[in-house]
Motif scaffolding. Structure first.
Motif: not given
Lengths: 569, 226
Positions: A334, A416, A418, B33-36, B39
């Motif tokens: 990730r 996703d 990062v 969204r990309q990062a948790i 989110r």
């Protein structure tokens, strides 16, 4: 060396520049070499002939290798499609395969063949090169430097031939900022005084010294130790053939490791990122020092990736740079260590083929510059964090549409990747260390046969396996760090634009390029088809044309010059 | 001889063609969204901001949209586009009211210039009608991007319920359309500004307050099961 780079140098028609020209191509089996050969034969069929220098590999002659390549590589798909059953006669008329090796004197050809090439070749494209980042320095020297020295000798002796030398933008080495389209013949990227010829001599001496070190006590001790680890003692060497073979293998491996370490260290000490860029930089310098400016040009592509249009969208071969990274991001990995807004200078292979055609045309017309960058960071910057996000989005699309399981469709598709800093708490090298500590700590724990002891043992094994895997991932990422993290480089790409090519087939203008479309709909699906199966240990997908070409007979053409005829025979 | 002016048919997307609100939209973008960490924060913002804007700002205002816009702030243009396309094709397209799409086609065949009006961003609305669109014009909002990232603002003209009437007036003036012969569809009271300026207003599955007004003005009504 510093030229006025922004002045326009209009090129007459590319097609007419190549008309009746004889080309010598080295490196035709490489990614770029294949695409360019196919591109030229497809778009410029009015050339006189292309001589392809190819090495023999094992039992396979150069001609057999070339025929296999022509009949199995998708790079030649457009030619098969265009010429169908006439491709055989077209190829026989336009291509001659020469069994040779650019890293050898006279390219390993017979005196007569070499002499004939000297007389008839108009353009020599040297795209041969060893692109491994940290190879055995002996091989890198042989292919990247000795090959170039032989190319220089060829051009100096040739009647009219001119050289297009394929290098790399990353000869810029360990530095930041805008890199001009010039060759620095005075200093290394660290500003250390540098003479290519002296460096070549130093390199040769060091290689000889390392080879001689095989007889040293220290070397023999290491071999002995390695053999003992495998349960073989010195006395076995006299009696066992297996022990002798193993001893030879170990000697070779230790020497190879020393050669790799020497090359990497020397490159980094002088300011380059790896052996590949170091040897390529020496090669460039040798060309600039030895050849008149009118006889050569250097093309420096950045990171060459999947094709955008030719031979068809998404075609790729081998691993390249973004392949392994994209593969990592397709799974549960990730956090990609990279810098925000760091240019990731990727260029589709067919754009490089166009650039090579333009530079060749400019060279043939005497309108060339000494150096051409062929990158995108200057014209239409693509950043590593954007690449990371687009890769994640492309994987998302793939898993949502074609996911095999609920886990892939619903969880992995939203996992996703990062971009993070190198010291991010969950960065891979930190995770590796953490799991290493857990592994060792759990191993030291309860060693009894109790339930807890067994559980700790299993936990320790699991942490150990994970540490090993993370170590592999970290090793891979470390290899690519110069491109994605360490150095913020923008390669000025103005010289190629100053030729103002209008013809869409050959046009190299990256300013309007749609990165999102290319990355998500062309490149990542291309990697998924061509690259990922190979990473997973599968076979390369082969092309099976309806009309395979057979080149077993010597190519003949009625309208060739005497020299051409002799070479062909 | 006086040339007869052309007429238009105005279709607001929200309510008339589609039952989908800002909260669902904001939640979808937030969850993807990309990062948790992003989110989590954006989902909290969506749950807090979207319902509270209706209480804090009963009439549409720029502040309300800025508040909602802050949910999307920082998202990259690439993600906004990809999620927009994904949402349009996978979530919204199957929910479009088929009856109203047919109505738009009918109106177009009758010589009306069909105009779609939407508060939703272009990244969603355009892919939704990318192929076989029954609309001649699409008027929708567009995010303002800075350094390829969403800001909390929309480009002007900013399209929202109470402003749709003025927007339709400007649109008709620019294109020389006759509003008195035009038709507009409305679903709730925020569409009132639009349906009140045309000659042929029509209520589609109207809410209680709009139905009261429709009764008073004797506007025609369309009812169907969504």
């Amino acid at each position: 060396m510093n030229e006025k780079i922004h002045q326009s140098r209009f090129l007459p028609s590319i097609s007419s520049a190549f008309e009746n020209k004889t080309i010598l191509l080295a490196g035709a089996s490489g990614f770029l070499g294949k695409v360019w050969l196919s591109f030229v034969l497809y778009h410029l069929p009015n050339i006189e002939r292309v001589y392809v220098i190819l090495r023999k590999k094992g039992n396979r002659s150069a001609l057999t290798r070339f025929t296999e390549m022509l009949n199995s590589s998708y790079a030649f798909f457009p030619l098969h499609k265009k010429y169908k059953d006439h491709l055989q006669s077209f190829v026989l008329n336009k291509i001659s395969v020469l069994e040779g090796d650019v890293s050898k004197d006279h390219f390993g050809l017979s005196h007569e063949k070499y002499e004939d090439l000297l007389n008839c070749v108009d353009l020599f494209v040297n795209s041969a090169g060893l692109v491994d980042f940290n190879p055995d320095i002996r091989t890198a020297k042989e292919v990247n430097i000795d090959g170039t020295k032989n190319s220089i000798n060829f051009i100096l002796k040739a009647k009219k031939a001119r050289l297009v030398h394929i290098s790399t933008c990353y000869v810029a080495g360990q530095q930041n900022g805008r890199i001009s389209e010039i060759v620095n013949t005075q200093t290394t990227p660290f500003g250390i005084s540098f003479q290519a010829k002296e460096e070549y001599v130093h390199l040769s001496n060091e290689i000889a010294r390392l080879e001689a070190s095989q007889e040293s006590v220290d070397f023999k001790e290491r071999v002995k130790l390695a053999l003992q680890e495998r349960g073989i003692h010195e006395s076995d060497l006299e009696t066992s053939q297996r022990a002798r073979t193993l001893s030879q293998l170990i000697r070779r491996r230790i020497l190879r490791d020393r050669m790799v370490d020497f090359g990497t260290k020397r490159a980094k000490d002088l300011g380059w990122t790896n052996t590949y860029t170091y040897t390529k930089a020496i090669a460039e310098n040798l060309i600039v020092e030895d050849l008149p400016l009118s006889r050569f040009t250097i093309l420096r592509p950045a990171i060459v990736e999947s094709s955008n249009e030719f031979p068809f969208p998404g075609w790729n071969e081998g691993f390249n740079t973004s392949g392994p990274l994209a593969y990592l991001l397709a799974g549960w990995f990730r956090f990609l260590p990279s810098k925000l807004d760091q240019p990731f200078d990727v260029i589709p292979v067919d754009y490089v083929a166009r650039a090579l055609t333009i530079t060749s045309c400019a060279l043939l017309h005497d309108l060339h510059f000494t150096v051409y960058h062929c990158g995108t960071s200057d014209l239409n910057t693509f950043t590593i964090d954007r690449a990371c996000e687009l890769t994640a989005l492309a994987h998302r699309q793939h898993y949502r549409r074609k996911g095999q399981s609920f886990l892939e469709r619903e969880i992995l598709s939203r996992w996703d990747a990062v971009s993070v800093g190198r010291n991010y708490p969950f960065a891979v090298r930190r995770l590796e260390k953490t799991f290493g500590r857990i592994h060792r700590f759990a191993r030291k724990g309860d060693s009894s046969d109790s339930f807890l002891g067994a559980w700790l043992q299993r936990f320790s094994d699991w942490a150990g396996r994970l540490e090993k895997k993370l170590g592999q991932v970290n090793g891979l990422i470390e290899l690519f760090l110069p491109f994605i993290h360490d150095f913020n480089l923008v390669f000025e790409t103005r010289n190629i634009l100053s030729h103002n090519i209008v013809d869409k087939t050959f046009c190299f203008d990256f300013r309007e390029f749609n990165w999102r479309h290319y990355w998500m709909n062309i490149h990542i699906p291309g990697l998924r088809r061509w690259c990922f199966p190979r990473i997973e240990g599968g076979q390369e997908e082969k092309y099976h044309p309806a009309f395979p070409v057979s080149l077993s007979e010597a190519p003949l053409s009625p309208d060739k010059s005497e020299a051409n005829e002799r070479i062909a025979s | 001889m006086q040339v007869e002016k052309k007429k238009a048919a105005f279709f607001p997307l929200e309510g008339v063609l589609l039952d989908f609100d800002w909260l669902s939209l904001a939640m979808y973008y937030s969850l993807n969204r990309q990062a948790i960490s992003e989110r989590i924060t954006r989902v909290i913002r969506s749950l807090l901001f979207v319902p509270s804007t209706k209480i804090l700002f009963p009439k549409h205002s720029r502040e309300m949209h800025k508040m909602i816009g802050s949910i999307f702030e920082g998202m990259t243009e690439d993600r906004a586009t990809v999620l927009g396309e994904e949402m349009a094709k996978e979530i919204l397209a199957p929910r479009l009211h088929f009856e109203m799409i047919e109505m738009a086609r009918l109106k177009r065949s009758e010589g009306y210039r069909t105009v779609l009006l939407s508060e939703f961003p272009k990244d969603i609305v355009h892919p939704l009608f990318a192929s076989d669109s029954p609309f001649d014009d699409i008027l929708c909002n567009q995010w303002v991007f800075k350094n390829r990232r969403c800001t909390h603002e929309f480009q002007t003209p900013w399209i929202h319920g109470s402003e749709m009437g003025n927007l339709a007036k400007d649109f008709a003036l620019e294109r020389d359309l006759d509003l008195s012969k035009s038709i507009a569809f409305g679903h709730n009271t925020s569409d009132f500004s639009l349906i009140s300026i045309v000659g042929e207003p029509c209520i589609v599955n109207g809410n209680y307050r709009l139905l009261q007004k429709a009764k008073a003005h004797q506007w025609p009504r369309i009812e169907f099961q969504s």
